[in-house]
Design a protein around this motif. Structure first.
Motif, PDB file in Angstrom:
ATOM      1  N   GLY A  67       0.788  -1.217   0.000  1.00 61.37           N
ATOM      2  CA  GLY A  67       0.000   0.000   0.000  1.00 61.37           C
ATOM      3  C   GLY A  67       0.820   1.267   0.000  1.00 61.37           C
ATOM      4  N   VAL A  68       0.223   2.305   0.584  1.00 61.39           N
ATOM      5  CA  VAL A  68       0.776   3.663   0.513  1.00 61.39           C
ATOM      6  C   VAL A  68       0.650   4.328   1.873  1.00 61.39           C
ATOM      7  N   LYS A  69       1.625   5.181   2.188  1.00 54.94           N
ATOM      8  CA  LYS A  69       1.522   6.030   3.380  1.00 54.94           C
ATOM      9  C   LYS A  69       1.503   7.485   2.942  1.00 54.94           C
ATOM     10  N   MET A  70       0.746   8.280   3.683  1.00 52.36           N
ATOM     11  CA  MET A  70       0.703   9.705   3.429  1.00 52.36           C
ATOM     12  C   MET A  70       1.455  10.430   4.541  1.00 52.36           C
ATOM     13  N   GLY A  71       2.154  11.486   4.171  1.00 59.45           N
ATOM     14  CA  GLY A  71       2.898  12.274   5.134  1.00 59.45           C
ATOM     15  C   GLY A  71       2.666  13.756   4.914  1.00 59.45           C
ATOM     16  N   LEU A  72       3.110  14.567   5.867  1.00 65.97           N
ATOM     17  CA  LEU A  72       2.908  16.018   5.824  1.00 65.97           C
ATOM     18  C   LEU A  72       1.427  16.336   5.656  1.00 65.97           C
ATOM     19  N   THR A  73       0.597  15.637   6.426  1.00 65.58           N
ATOM     20  CA  THR A  73      -0.847  15.780   6.272  1.00 65.58           C
ATOM     21  C   THR A  73      -1.474  16.778   7.228  1.00 65.58           C
ATOM     22  N   SER A  74      -0.685  17.402   8.079  1.00 63.90           N
ATOM     23  CA  SER A  74      -1.235  18.444   8.950  1.00 63.90           C
ATOM     24  C   SER A  74      -0.826  19.805   8.405  1.00 63.90           C
ATOM     25  N   ARG A  75      -1.686  20.785   8.600  1.00 66.79           N
ATOM     26  CA  ARG A  75      -1.391  22.135   8.116  1.00 66.79           C
ATOM     27  C   ARG A  75      -0.105  22.662   8.733  1.00 66.79           C
ATOM     28  N   ALA A  76       0.143  22.347   9.996  1.00 68.29           N
ATOM     29  CA  ALA A  76       1.357  22.818  10.667  1.00 68.29           C
ATOM     30  C   ALA A  76       2.603  22.271   9.984  1.00 68.29           C
ATOM     31  N   LYS A  77       2.576  20.969   9.622  1.00 66.19           N
ATOM     32  CA  LYS A  77       3.741  20.373   8.971  1.00 66.19           C
ATOM     33  C   LYS A  77       3.930  20.933   7.564  1.00 66.19           C
ATOM     34  N   MET A  78       2.820  21.191   6.860  1.00 64.41           N
ATOM     35  CA  MET A  78       2.933  21.775   5.523  1.00 64.41           C
ATOM     36  C   MET A  78       3.599  23.143   5.583  1.00 64.41           C
ATOM     37  N   ILE A  79       3.181  23.942   6.546  1.00 64.97           N
ATOM     38  CA  ILE A  79       3.776  25.271   6.704  1.00 64.97           C
ATOM     39  C   ILE A  79       5.245  25.157   7.077  1.00 64.97           C
ATOM     40  N   GLN A  80       5.547  24.223   7.980  1.00 63.28           N
ATOM     41  CA  GLN A  80       6.922  24.038   8.439  1.00 63.28           C
ATOM     42  C   GLN A  80       7.856  23.681   7.284  1.00 63.28           C
ATOM     43  N   VAL A  81       7.392  22.799   6.379  1.00 64.34           N
ATOM     44  CA  VAL A  81       8.231  22.349   5.273  1.00 64.34           C
ATOM     45  C   VAL A  81       8.074  23.247   4.044  1.00 64.34           C
ATOM     46  N   GLY A  82       7.029  24.079   4.020  1.00 62.24           N
ATOM     47  CA  GLY A  82       6.823  24.988   2.908  1.00 62.24           C
ATOM     48  C   GLY A  82       6.188  24.348   1.696  1.00 62.24           C
ATOM     49  N   TRP A  98       3.757  11.394  -0.274  1.00 62.36           N
ATOM     50  CA  TRP A  98       3.375   9.990  -0.120  1.00 62.36           C
ATOM     51  C   TRP A  98       4.584   9.083  -0.276  1.00 62.36           C
ATOM     52  N   GLY A  99       4.443   7.882   0.285  1.00 66.05           N
ATOM     53  CA  GLY A  99       5.506   6.891   0.196  1.00 66.05           C
ATOM     54  C   GLY A  99       4.903   5.515  -0.013  1.00 66.05           C
ATOM     55  N   ARG A 100       5.768   4.539  -0.227  1.00 67.39           N
ATOM     56  CA  ARG A 100       5.325   3.179  -0.527  1.00 67.39           C
ATOM     57  C   ARG A 100       5.537   2.267   0.678  1.00 67.39           C
ATOM     58  N   LEU A 101       4.591   1.382   0.916  1.00 65.45           N
ATOM     59  CA  LEU A 101       4.660   0.438   2.028  1.00 65.45           C
ATOM     60  C   LEU A 101       4.943  -0.963   1.511  1.00 65.45           C
ATOM     61  N   THR A 102       5.756  -1.720   2.259  1.00 65.38           N
ATOM     62  CA  THR A 102       6.002  -3.120   1.928  1.00 65.38           C
ATOM     63  C   THR A 102       5.720  -3.982   3.157  1.00 65.38           C
ATOM     64  N   ASP A 103       5.602  -5.279   2.918  1.00 69.90           N
ATOM     65  CA  ASP A 103       5.288  -6.196   4.012  1.00 69.90           C
ATOM     66  C   ASP A 103       6.393  -6.262   5.058  1.00 69.90           C
TER      67      ASP A 103
END
Length: 256
Positions: free
Chosen positions: A56-71, A77-82
């Motif tokens: 599957g997939v993971k999502m990151g930087l999903t909070s407004r605070a983190k988006m602002i912090q990173v600009g 998103w990233g990839r998940l493995t077993d």
């Protein structure tokens, strides 16, 4: 600039050896986010070639605070493995990571294919179950410092996941209280609403963003919606647990 394949090897080997490396953007300041996603794809392909399976997939930087912090204006998103799966109630070996941190999340299990631009209703109709989860994030970069292209190339810091019991998708996950505890004491308290305002928006974004790289979210895939609070740095001897309103929870024990 070094070839993208060469940089993918650097990132992959750092993950395999649990060894910190300098930021890629220090030596390659012109590295773009698009380049970084290509590095991520090449790095994960090496893992698949070694026998790991995509789950599957993971999502990151999903909070407004983190988006602002990173600009940035949207999530990553990233990839998940077993190989990333950790047994709920089991053990996290700290020596297998560089500097692991855990954060509380909501995870979706899919029963239908999702790809490209989909509505929230279409996304919800594709969900078979939801569960409480903790993601182990572990940037391979020294001092846990990075720019956006660095973190994307490093599979958006995704390293492990602990999933609780699956529940009915009819449970409203829009604003659930979430408590991350360490040795029985609350450490981080938040709400699932911190995940893009509603975790379902993260699933919609995952379908769209992965499709941009020619990938779909397939039946049986899981989608980690993103952190709801700050991440807790794991220390040996800790039992880290999560409790989510109406969903239940899970735990992991940190050993050397």
């Amino acid at each position: 600039m070094a070839g993208l394949e060469e940089l993918a090897v650097i990132v992959d080997e750092a993950q395999r050896a649990a060894r910190a490396i300098p930021q890629l953007t220090k030596d390659h300041p012109d590295l773009s986010v698009s380049d970084a996603y290509a590095i991520q794809a090449l790095s994960v392909a090496r893992r698949i070639a070694r026998g790991e399976k995509r789950i599957g997939v993971k999502m990151g930087l999903t909070s407004r605070a983190k988006m602002i912090q990173v600009g940035v204006e949207e999530a990553a998103w990233g990839r998940l493995t077993d190989a990333m799966l950790l047994e709920e109630g089991g053990v996290l070996k700290k020596s297998a990571f560089v500097h692991p941190r855990l954060e509380p999340e909501i995870v979706f299990l899919l029963k239908k294919r999702l790809s490209g631009k989909v509505s929230a209703l279409e996304a919800m109709a594709a969900v078979e179950a939801v569960a409480p989860a903790m993601e182990v994030i572990d940037s391979r970069y020294e001092n846990f410092k990075f720019a956006l292209p660095d973190v994307v190339a490093d599979n958006t810091s995704s390293s492990g996941l602990v999933i609780g019991a699956w529940r009915s998708p009819e449970i409203d996950v829009s604003n659930l209280g979430m408590v991350l505890s360490v040795n029985g004491r609350p450490k981080e308290i938040g709400s699932s609403a911190a995940i893009l305002g509603h975790p379902l928006r993260s699933l919609v974004a995952a379908a769209r963003m992965s499709a941009e790289w020619g990938e779909a979210l397939e039946p049986g895939h899981i989608v980690m919606a993103g952190g709801a609070t700050a991440a807790h740095p794991a220390s040996v001897g800790e039992t880290i647990s999560l409790e989510v309103q109406n969903l239940g929870g899970g735990s992991i024990n940190v050993e050397a």
